[in-house]
Design a protein around this motif. Structure first.
Motif, PDB file in Angstrom:
ATOM      1  N   LYS A 190       7.338  23.677  10.287  1.00  0.00           N
ATOM      2  CA  LYS A 190       7.059  23.137   8.959  1.00  0.00           C
ATOM      3  C   LYS A 190       6.957  21.618   9.000  1.00  0.00           C
ATOM      4  CE  LYS A 190       8.695  26.766   5.873  1.00  0.00           C
ATOM      5  NZ  LYS A 190       9.382  27.036   4.584  1.00  0.00           N
ATOM      6  N   VAL A 191       6.433  21.074   7.898  1.00  0.00           N
ATOM      7  CA  VAL A 191       6.289  19.632   7.745  1.00  0.00           C
ATOM      8  C   VAL A 191       6.892  19.217   6.412  1.00  0.00           C
ATOM      9  CG1 VAL A 191       4.156  19.595   9.108  1.00  0.00           C
ATOM     10  CG2 VAL A 191       4.015  19.817   6.618  1.00  0.00           C
ATOM     11  N   SER A 192       7.128  17.946   6.254  1.00  0.00           N
ATOM     12  CA  SER A 192       7.422  17.392   4.932  1.00  0.00           C
ATOM     13  C   SER A 192       6.123  16.819   4.380  1.00  0.00           C
ATOM     14  CB  SER A 192       8.477  16.290   5.013  1.00  0.00           C
ATOM     15  OG  SER A 192       7.967  15.182   5.748  1.00  0.00           O
ATOM     16  N   ASN A 193       6.006  16.800   3.079  1.00  0.00           N
ATOM     17  CA  ASN A 193       4.879  16.134   2.413  1.00  0.00           C
ATOM     18  C   ASN A 193       5.420  14.783   1.953  1.00  0.00           C
ATOM     19  OD1 ASN A 193       2.751  15.251   0.834  1.00  0.00           O
ATOM     20  ND2 ASN A 193       2.438  17.221  -0.178  1.00  0.00           N
ATOM     21  N   THR A 194       5.117  13.754   2.732  1.00  0.00           N
ATOM     22  CA  THR A 194       5.807  12.468   2.594  1.00  0.00           C
ATOM     23  C   THR A 194       4.895  11.380   2.057  1.00  0.00           C
ATOM     24  OG1 THR A 194       7.321  12.995   4.392  1.00  0.00           O
ATOM     25  CG2 THR A 194       7.061  10.665   3.856  1.00  0.00           C
ATOM     26  N   ALA A 195       5.355  10.706   1.014  1.00  0.00           N
ATOM     27  CA  ALA A 195       4.682   9.515   0.498  1.00  0.00           C
ATOM     28  C   ALA A 195       5.392   8.294   1.069  1.00  0.00           C
ATOM     29  CB  ALA A 195       4.719   9.486  -1.022  1.00  0.00           C
ATOM     30  N   LEU A 196       4.606   7.288   1.441  1.00  0.00           N
ATOM     31  CA  LEU A 196       5.161   6.119   2.113  1.00  0.00           C
ATOM     32  C   LEU A 196       4.595   4.844   1.509  1.00  0.00           C
ATOM     33  CD1 LEU A 196       6.954   5.237   4.528  1.00  0.00           C
ATOM     34  CD2 LEU A 196       4.895   5.340   5.951  1.00  0.00           C
ATOM     35  N   MET A 197       5.485   3.908   1.162  1.00  0.00           N
ATOM     36  CA  MET A 197       5.083   2.605   0.649  1.00  0.00           C
ATOM     37  C   MET A 197       5.376   1.538   1.698  1.00  0.00           C
ATOM     38  SD  MET A 197       6.376   0.499  -2.750  1.00  0.00           S
ATOM     39  CE  MET A 197       5.968   1.841  -3.845  1.00  0.00           C
ATOM     40  N   ILE A 198       4.336   0.743   1.995  1.00  0.00           N
ATOM     41  CA  ILE A 198       4.437  -0.285   3.030  1.00  0.00           C
ATOM     42  C   ILE A 198       4.146  -1.648   2.410  1.00  0.00           C
ATOM     43  CG2 ILE A 198       3.484  -1.111   5.210  1.00  0.00           C
ATOM     44  CD1 ILE A 198       5.018   1.477   5.524  1.00  0.00           C
TER      45      ILE A 198
ATOM     46  N   GLU B  95       8.498  -0.971   5.893  1.00  0.00           N
ATOM     47  CA  GLU B  95       8.623   0.195   5.021  1.00  0.00           C
ATOM     48  C   GLU B  95       9.469  -0.156   3.807  1.00  0.00           C
ATOM     49  OE1 GLU B  95      10.849   4.494   5.202  1.00  0.00           O
ATOM     50  OE2 GLU B  95       9.518   3.997   6.882  1.00  0.00           O
ATOM     51  N   LEU B  96       8.913   0.075   2.603  1.00  0.00           N
ATOM     52  CA  LEU B  96       9.620  -0.229   1.363  1.00  0.00           C
ATOM     53  C   LEU B  96      10.244   1.003   0.727  1.00  0.00           C
ATOM     54  CD1 LEU B  96       7.058  -2.703  -0.274  1.00  0.00           C
ATOM     55  CD2 LEU B  96       9.060  -3.247   1.130  1.00  0.00           C
ATOM     56  N   ALA B  97       9.591   2.142   0.880  1.00  0.00           N
ATOM     57  CA  ALA B  97      10.109   3.372   0.283  1.00  0.00           C
ATOM     58  C   ALA B  97       9.459   4.569   0.952  1.00  0.00           C
ATOM     59  CB  ALA B  97       9.853   3.405  -1.224  1.00  0.00           C
ATOM     60  N   ARG B  98      10.220   5.652   1.026  1.00  0.00           N
ATOM     61  CA  ARG B  98       9.730   6.898   1.608  1.00  0.00           C
ATOM     62  C   ARG B  98      10.247   8.044   0.735  1.00  0.00           C
ATOM     63  NH1 ARG B  98       8.567   8.773   7.219  1.00  0.00           N
ATOM     64  NH2 ARG B  98       8.529   6.532   7.714  1.00  0.00           N
TER      65      ARG B  98
ATOM     66  N   ILE C 260       0.836  -1.197   0.000  1.00  0.00           N
ATOM     67  CA  ILE C 260       0.000   0.000   0.000  1.00  0.00           C
ATOM     68  C   ILE C 260       0.873   1.249   0.000  1.00  0.00           C
ATOM     69  CG2 ILE C 260      -0.204   0.082   2.533  1.00  0.00           C
ATOM     70  CD1 ILE C 260      -3.152   0.969   2.102  1.00  0.00           C
ATOM     71  N   VAL C 261       0.374   2.303  -0.635  1.00  0.00           N
ATOM     72  CA  VAL C 261       1.072   3.589  -0.665  1.00  0.00           C
ATOM     73  C   VAL C 261       0.140   4.669  -0.129  1.00  0.00           C
ATOM     74  CG1 VAL C 261       2.090   5.384  -2.116  1.00  0.00           C
ATOM     75  CG2 VAL C 261       2.550   2.973  -2.600  1.00  0.00           C
ATOM     76  N   GLY C 262       0.627   5.410   0.848  1.00  0.00           N
ATOM     77  CA  GLY C 262      -0.043   6.635   1.280  1.00  0.00           C
ATOM     78  C   GLY C 262       0.600   7.781   0.534  1.00  0.00           C
ATOM     79  N   GLY C 263      -0.165   8.410  -0.336  1.00  0.00           N
ATOM     80  CA  GLY C 263       0.412   9.297  -1.347  1.00  0.00           C
ATOM     81  C   GLY C 263       0.843  10.672  -0.899  1.00  0.00           C
ATOM     82  N   GLY C 264       0.904  10.922   0.389  1.00  0.00           N
ATOM     83  CA  GLY C 264       1.386  12.212   0.874  1.00  0.00           C
ATOM     84  C   GLY C 264       0.655  12.622   2.135  1.00  0.00           C
ATOM     85  N   PHE C 265       1.405  12.768   3.224  1.00  0.00           N
ATOM     86  CA  PHE C 265       0.822  13.266   4.466  1.00  0.00           C
ATOM     87  C   PHE C 265       1.915  14.015   5.219  1.00  0.00           C
ATOM     88  CE2 PHE C 265       2.281   8.930   5.147  1.00  0.00           C
ATOM     89  CZ  PHE C 265       2.992   8.990   6.330  1.00  0.00           C
ATOM     90  N   PRO C 266       1.532  14.927   6.119  1.00  0.00           N
ATOM     91  CA  PRO C 266       2.528  15.775   6.773  1.00  0.00           C
ATOM     92  C   PRO C 266       3.262  15.058   7.890  1.00  0.00           C
ATOM     93  CG  PRO C 266       0.334  16.326   7.561  1.00  0.00           C
ATOM     94  CD  PRO C 266       0.144  15.324   6.452  1.00  0.00           C
ATOM     95  N   ILE C 267       4.568  15.283   7.934  1.00  0.00           N
ATOM     96  CA  ILE C 267       5.402  14.804   9.029  1.00  0.00           C
ATOM     97  C   ILE C 267       6.208  16.001   9.547  1.00  0.00           C
ATOM     98  CG2 ILE C 267       7.337  13.324   9.677  1.00  0.00           C
ATOM     99  CD1 ILE C 267       6.388  11.302   7.654  1.00  0.00           C
ATOM    100  N   PRO C 268       6.126  16.307  10.840  1.00  0.00           N
ATOM    101  CA  PRO C 268       6.852  17.485  11.370  1.00  0.00           C
ATOM    102  C   PRO C 268       8.352  17.384  11.135  1.00  0.00           C
ATOM    103  CG  PRO C 268       5.278  16.630  12.995  1.00  0.00           C
ATOM    104  CD  PRO C 268       5.355  15.612  11.891  1.00  0.00           C
ATOM    105  N   VAL C 269       8.947  18.516  10.720  1.00  0.00           N
ATOM    106  CA  VAL C 269      10.396  18.558  10.497  1.00  0.00           C
ATOM    107  C   VAL C 269      11.053  19.705  11.256  1.00  0.00           C
ATOM    108  CG1 VAL C 269      10.297  17.423   8.244  1.00  0.00           C
ATOM    109  CG2 VAL C 269      10.068  19.915   8.369  1.00  0.00           C
ATOM    110  N   GLY C 270      10.283  20.393  12.115  1.00  0.00           N
ATOM    111  CA  GLY C 270      10.827  21.504  12.882  1.00  0.00           C
ATOM    112  C   GLY C 270      10.590  22.844  12.236  1.00  0.00           C
ATOM    113  N   ASP C 271      10.814  23.916  13.004  1.00  0.00           N
ATOM    114  CA  ASP C 271      10.645  25.297  12.526  1.00  0.00           C
ATOM    115  C   ASP C 271       9.237  25.562  12.007  1.00  0.00           C
ATOM    116  OD1 ASP C 271      13.331  25.913  13.117  1.00  0.00           O
ATOM    117  OD2 ASP C 271      13.981  25.127  11.169  1.00  0.00           O
TER     118      ASP C 271
END
Length: 270
Positions: free
Chosen positions: A93-101, A107-110, A80-91
Motif C-alpha cells: 500500500k501507499v499513502s496519499n501524501t500532500a507536501l508543501m515546500i 519541507e513546511l508541511a506533510r 509550492i504544494v504537491g496536492g497528493g502523490f503515492p508514497i510506499p508504506v509497506g504491505d
C-alpha cells in the motif's frame, strides 16, 4: 501575512510520470510569470493511472515528485504544494501524501490523506481507494508563514467532512487547501457548493487546484480549479481546460469578513 497572488493549477494527468512532471513544470512557470508567490498542484499531479500501476511505480513516483517540488520551489523562489502523490508504506500500500515546500527547498508541511474514496457512483464507476492506500491518522498540519499566513492542508474527499476544516480553523487557519481529482459525475453537483461552504463556514480563503478531463479508460475529472474568498465569492475559476486559477489572497479582506461575520467567535459546540 501579506497580500500575495496564489495559483491553483489545473491538469489532465495521465499514467505517465515524466509527461505529467513536464506539464506541471510548464504550468508552474506560467503561474510564476503571472506573479504567483504560492503555487498549488492538484491531487495525483504526477501520476493518474490504474491503481495497480500506481503501487508498482510508487517508489519512483514518490522520489521524483518530491524532487520536482523542491526544484520548482528553489528555481522560482516560491512556496509550492504537491496536492497528493503515492508514497510506499509497506504491505503493498501507499499513502496519499500532500507536501508543501518552501522557497529554499525546505519541507513546511506533510499530510497523509485521512478520508479515502470508497464509493459506487450511479454512473457505473466504482472507486476503492482503500484497496491500495493506507489512510492517515492525524489531523492536517497548519503551515505558518509571515508572508503567506496560516495554511491548512487537506486532499479531495476530505472536503465532504466539515469537522476536519473546523479543526483547522480552530488552529487558526486563514487559507484552506483542497487539491483534488474530483470525479466528473459528483463534481457537477457538489464541487463548487462544497468549496464555497468550507470557505463560508470557516471565513477562510479556499485554494482548490484540480484535475480535469479524461485520464485513462473511464476515469474523468470535473475540473474547475478555484480560489474562493472568505465570503464565499469565487475569485477565479479555471474552467474545464488545463491551466490556472489565479487570485489575490488579501489579509485585509480576511479581517473584514471575520469582523462582519464573526462565526468563529460564536461557536458553541467546538
Amino acid at each position: 501575512m501579506k497580500s500575495y497572488l496564489a495559483a491553483a493549477v489545473q491538469m489532465t494527468s495521465k499514467p505517465d510520470l515524466e509527461e505529467n512532471l513536464a506539464t506541471a513544470s510548464d504550468l508552474v512557470e506560467l503561474a510564476v510569470r503571472r506573479g504567483a508567490a504560492f503555487v498549488t498542484l492538484p491531487e495525483n499531479f504526477s501520476f493518474l493511472g490504474q491503481e495497480t500501476e500506481k503501487v508498482k511505480q510508487a517508489s519512483e513516483i514518490a522520489h521524483k515528485s518530491e524532487k520536482f517540488l523542491k526544484t520548482m520551489a528553489q528555481r522560482y523562489q516560491i512556496t509550492i504544494v504537491g496536492g497528493g502523490f503515492p508514497i510506499p508504506v509497506g504491505d503493498g500500500k501507499v499513502s496519499n501524501t500532500a507536501l508543501m515546500i518552501g522557497k529554499n527547498g525546505e519541507e513546511l508541511a506533510r499530510y497523509e490523506k485521512v478520508h479515502l474514496f470508497d464509493v459506487n457512483l450511479p454512473d457505473g464507476n466504482t472507486y476503492q481507494e482503500s484497496e491500495t492506500v493506507k489512510a492517515g491518522v492525524s489531523l492536517p498540519p497548519i503551515s505558518i508563514s509571515p508572508e503567506l499566513g496560516k495554511i491548512g492542508l487537506s486532499v479531495c474527499y476530505d472536503v465532504r467532512f466539515p469537522e476536519l476544516y473546523r479543526q483547522l480553523s480552530k488552529q487558526g487557519a486563514e487559507v484552506l487547501l483542497i487539491p483534488a481529482a474530483f470525479t466528473a459525475y459528483t463534481g457537477k453537483d457538489h464541487w463548487q457548493v462544497l468549496l464555497k461552504a468550507r470557505a463560508i463556514e470557516n471565513t477562510a480563503y479556499v485554494i482548490a487546484p484540480a484535475q480535469t478531463g479524461n485520464h485513462y479508460a473511464r476515469r474523468t475529472s470535473h475540473g474547475h480549479a478555484m480560489i474562493i474568498d472568505p465570503w464565499g465569492l469565487i475569485l477565479s475559476d479555471a474552467g474545464e481546460d488545463p491551466g490556472l486559477a489565479l487570485a489575490e489572497i488579501n489579509p485585509s479582506r480576511l479581517e473584514q469578513v471575520r469582523r462582519q461575520m464573526p462565526v468563529l467567535n460564536h461557536r458553541v459546540f467546538g
